[in-house]
Design a protein around this motif. Structure first.
Motif, PDB file in Angstrom:
ATOM      1  N   GLU A  35       1.552  -1.250   0.210  1.00  0.00           N
ATOM      2  CA  GLU A  35      -0.290  -0.248   0.278  1.00  0.00           C
ATOM      3  C   GLU A  35       0.533   0.954  -0.151  1.00  0.00           C
ATOM      4  O   GLU A  35       0.657   2.358  -0.554  1.00  0.00           O
ATOM      5  N   SER A  36       2.028   0.977   0.573  1.00  0.00           N
ATOM      6  CA  SER A  36       2.869   3.063   0.341  1.00  0.00           C
ATOM      7  C   SER A  36       3.568   3.232  -0.986  1.00  0.00           C
ATOM      8  O   SER A  36       3.969   3.523  -0.272  1.00  0.00           O
ATOM      9  N   ASP A  37       3.476   2.323  -1.543  1.00  0.00           N
ATOM     10  CA  ASP A  37       3.816   1.770  -2.345  1.00  0.00           C
ATOM     11  C   ASP A  37       3.212   2.149  -3.902  1.00  0.00           C
ATOM     12  O   ASP A  37       3.693   2.720  -5.000  1.00  0.00           O
ATOM     13  N   ARG A  38       1.333   2.146  -3.556  1.00  0.00           N
ATOM     14  CA  ARG A  38       0.944   2.365  -4.709  1.00  0.00           C
ATOM     15  C   ARG A  38       1.216   3.861  -4.836  1.00  0.00           C
ATOM     16  O   ARG A  38       0.661   4.332  -5.991  1.00  0.00           O
ATOM     17  N   ALA A  39       1.753   5.052  -4.257  1.00  0.00           N
ATOM     18  CA  ALA A  39       1.139   6.489  -4.627  1.00  0.00           C
ATOM     19  C   ALA A  39       2.416   6.891  -5.875  1.00  0.00           C
ATOM     20  O   ALA A  39       2.488   7.880  -6.489  1.00  0.00           O
ATOM     21  N   ARG A  40       3.476   5.895  -5.552  1.00  0.00           N
ATOM     22  CA  ARG A  40       4.955   6.488  -5.806  1.00  0.00           C
ATOM     23  C   ARG A  40       4.552   5.575  -7.301  1.00  0.00           C
ATOM     24  O   ARG A  40       4.841   6.148  -7.895  1.00  0.00           O
ATOM     25  N   PHE A  41       4.355   4.618  -7.521  1.00  0.00           N
ATOM     26  CA  PHE A  41       3.513   3.406  -8.150  1.00  0.00           C
ATOM     27  C   PHE A  41       3.075   4.686  -9.551  1.00  0.00           C
ATOM     28  O   PHE A  41       2.789   4.855 -10.824  1.00  0.00           O
ATOM     29  N   ASP A  42       1.555   5.339  -8.667  1.00  0.00           N
ATOM     30  CA  ASP A  42       0.558   5.623  -9.740  1.00  0.00           C
ATOM     31  C   ASP A  42       1.052   7.289 -10.443  1.00  0.00           C
ATOM     32  O   ASP A  42       0.809   7.588 -11.218  1.00  0.00           O
ATOM     33  N   ALA A  43       1.882   7.912  -9.128  1.00  0.00           N
ATOM     34  CA  ALA A  43       3.047   8.816  -9.457  1.00  0.00           C
ATOM     35  C   ALA A  43       3.949   8.740 -11.557  1.00  0.00           C
ATOM     36  O   ALA A  43       3.771   9.131 -12.198  1.00  0.00           O
ATOM     37  N   ALA A  44       4.613   7.341 -11.198  1.00  0.00           N
ATOM     38  CA  ALA A  44       5.416   7.489 -11.863  1.00  0.00           C
ATOM     39  C   ALA A  44       5.007   6.574 -13.815  1.00  0.00           C
ATOM     40  O   ALA A  44       5.092   7.147 -14.324  1.00  0.00           O
ATOM     41  N   TYR A  45       3.691   6.062 -13.010  1.00  0.00           N
ATOM     42  CA  TYR A  45       2.749   5.415 -14.493  1.00  0.00           C
ATOM     43  C   TYR A  45       2.121   6.943 -14.758  1.00  0.00           C
ATOM     44  O   TYR A  45       2.680   6.625 -16.418  1.00  0.00           O
TER      45      TYR A  45
END
Length: 112
Positions: A35-45
């Motif tokens: 869960e803690s990495d999902r926002a970073r993934f969303d931003a990179a994507y």
């Protein structure tokens, strides 16, 4: 003229493949992340999609998805990921890590 082919990927990969096999969908990748990495993934994507749209080039998008797919594979087995983070934290700090150390603390110590 060079042609690039792409295929749609689905969470239920055909032929019984693992959902995080190469070519995994962004949804499958995001779902497997902590869960803690999902926002970073969303931003990179989102940034990679914007670049693809601006340049009409998919290479960066595919690279971002592959990078995050590899992270998702590691994180999909939470127990193993914790063990890897713990060992990495010990190697980086040169000190033993308590068994009850929170995962986010281990990750910070390990630089993950």
């Amino acid at each position: 003229m060079a042609f690039v082919t792409a295929h749609a990927s689905d969470v239920s990969q055909p032929g019984g493949q693992h959902p995080l096999s190469p070519g995994a969908s962004p949804h499958a990748i995001r779902s497997a992340l902590l869960e803690s990495d999902r926002a970073r993934f969303d931003a990179a994507y989102a940034a990679a999609l914007e670049t693809a749209r601006d340049r009409l080039e998919l290479v960066e998008l595919f690279e971002v998805l592959e990078q995050w797919r590899r992270v998702a594979v590691l994180q999909s087995d939470r127990g193993n990921f914790r063990a890897v983070a713990r060992r990495a934290a010990e190697l980086v700090t040169g000190e033993p890590v308590a068994d009850d150390e929170p995962l986010e603390t281990l990750r910070a110590k390990a630089g993950l």
